[in-house]
Enzyme design. Structure first.
Site, short mmCIF file in Angstrom:
data_model
loop_
_atom_site.label_atom_id
_atom_site.label_comp_id
_atom_site.label_asym_id
_atom_site.label_seq_id
_atom_site.Cartn_x
_atom_site.Cartn_y
_atom_site.Cartn_z
CB ALA A 88 -0.93 -0.01 1.20
CD GLN A 106 -5.66 -1.13 9.18
OE1 GLN A 106 -6.33 -2.07 9.63
NE2 GLN A 106 -4.34 -1.12 9.27
CB SER A 166 -2.05 -3.67 2.18
OG SER A 166 -0.97 -4.47 2.58
CB THR A 224 9.50 -9.30 -12.24
OG1 THR A 224 10.35 -8.93 -13.33
CG2 THR A 224 9.03 -10.73 -12.41
CB CYS A 278 3.89 2.31 10.03
SG CYS A 278 2.87 1.12 9.17
#
Length: 364
Positions: free
Chosen positions: A68, A169, A186, A224, A308
């Site tokens: 994200a 979230q 995410s 990739t 985080c």
């Protein structure tokens, strides 16, 4: 260990693990290669893309990213014009917006009330012609508050701006409004693997590339892809769609039971009680030493705030934005739970958290 840190990450669903295994063992081809093995890997990626997109609005393209943070950076840096966002946004938005300010874009950060909801009068004043992007989180990662994203997107469109929804979230847990232009998500927040996310881009929305190279992902993301991570994300998304109602009801039951237990013992809920995702309890107790509490309860995984920002030493900017003092913010804990949490283990953990917190006060 009792795991109560679902906002930081969720346990990997067995279905996602099984979906990843073939692409980690024998089927290792590059999905961007033209030979049969590469085409098979590409087919797995596209099947996963459809599964993830099934929980998004219609009329757009889902682009896989490394997570994200990349998706949010791309959405913000790939647009032009002034930016309006909210004081309680994730650092991946606020820090990126600050970086754009240094490049000359005008930034407006909207305040929130004590419940964590954006002050709508300030939003109406700020979202005017000249604004290029409005960015808002659907579900707050610290206090679970659900912002009025649909109404904010409407204001953005009336001003001629694009609307970016940080749905990290909320994806798979709450409905994403149809009028968003860009949506970041995410995998590891919905029982999928870490290392993969996505940006949904509405048809007709142009973005400057963030990563330059082979341009493997349209519209303009280079790199990739991992078929294993894509397959795990797809399986987790499929399961989230199938279990949407059951997961929502389970989280709400845990929330009601947990809040009643902690409120009866003198804890205060941070943020709105009703306008929130109910897989989150952000609670405070006066005089609590959270670092010591976590040290004394090492067999219970919970948080003092955003994973985080852990280790920064700074009190939560989210709790500060809703009017808490530094001392109150430092006396708050975040309890996150969901699909694999039982009511018995949640209640047992909350009772132990309260007992250790009370012992602190007695010792003081």
């Amino acid at each position: 260990m009792i795991y109560l840190d679902y906002q930081a990450t969720t346990p990997l669903a067995p279905e996602a693990f099984q979906a990843m295994l073939p692409w980690l063992q024998d089927n290792f081809a590059n999905p961007h290669s033209a030979h049969p093995a590469g085409r098979a890997a590409k087919a797995a990626v596209e099947a996963a893309r459809d599964q993830v997109a099934a929980l998004m609005p219609t009329g757009g393209t889902l682009v896989f990213t490394s997570g994200a943070t990349e998706a949010l950076n791309w959405a913000i840096k790939g647009t032009t014009g002034d930016i309006v966002t909210i004081a309680t946004e994730h650092a991946a938005v606020l820090d990126t917006v600050e970086a754009e300010a240094r490049r000359g874009r005008k930034i407006t950060v909207l305040p929130v009330g004590s419940d964590g909801l954006v002050e709508f009068a300030a939003a109406r004043e700020a979202i005017r012609p000249g604004v290029g992007l409005v960015a808002a989180m659907l579900v707050n990662n610290e206090i679970g508050t659900i912002q009025p994203v649909e109404q904010l997107a409407r204001l953005a469109h009336e001003a001629g701006a694009r609307f970016l929804c940080d749905a990290v979230q909320g994806y798979g847990r709450e409905l994403i409004p149809d009028n968003c232009d860009l949506v970041a998500i995410s995998a590891h927040k919905i029982h999928g693997p870490k290392g993969i996310g996505a940006l949904w881009v509405r048809d007709g929305v142009a973005l400057e590339p963030l990563l330059h190279g082979g341009g493997q992902e349209k519209p303009g993301r280079s790199g990739t892809l991992s078929p294993a991570l894509c397959a795990g994300f797809g399986a987790a998304a499929k399961l989230a769609k199938q279990r949407f109602g059951a997961d929502h009801a389970h989280a709400e039951q845990l929330f009601r039971a947990g809040l009643a237990r902690m409120a009866s013992m003198g804890w205060t809920l941070n943020g709105s009680q009703e306008e929130r995702y109910h897989g989150n309890l952000n609670l405070r107790r006066e005089g609590l030493d959270v670092a010591r509490l976590m040290s004394d309860l090492r067999d219970i995984a919970f948080s003092a705030g955003s994973a985080c920002a852990s280790g920064s030493g700074r009190p939560s900017h989210v709790l500060g934005a809703i009017g808490l003092t530094d001392a109150q913010a430092r006396s708050s804990v975040r309890i996150g739970f969901g699909r694999y949490t039982t009511e018995e283990e949640l209640m047992a953990a909350l009772d132990r958290i309260d007992a250790v917190a009370r012992a602190q006060k007695v010792a003081a």
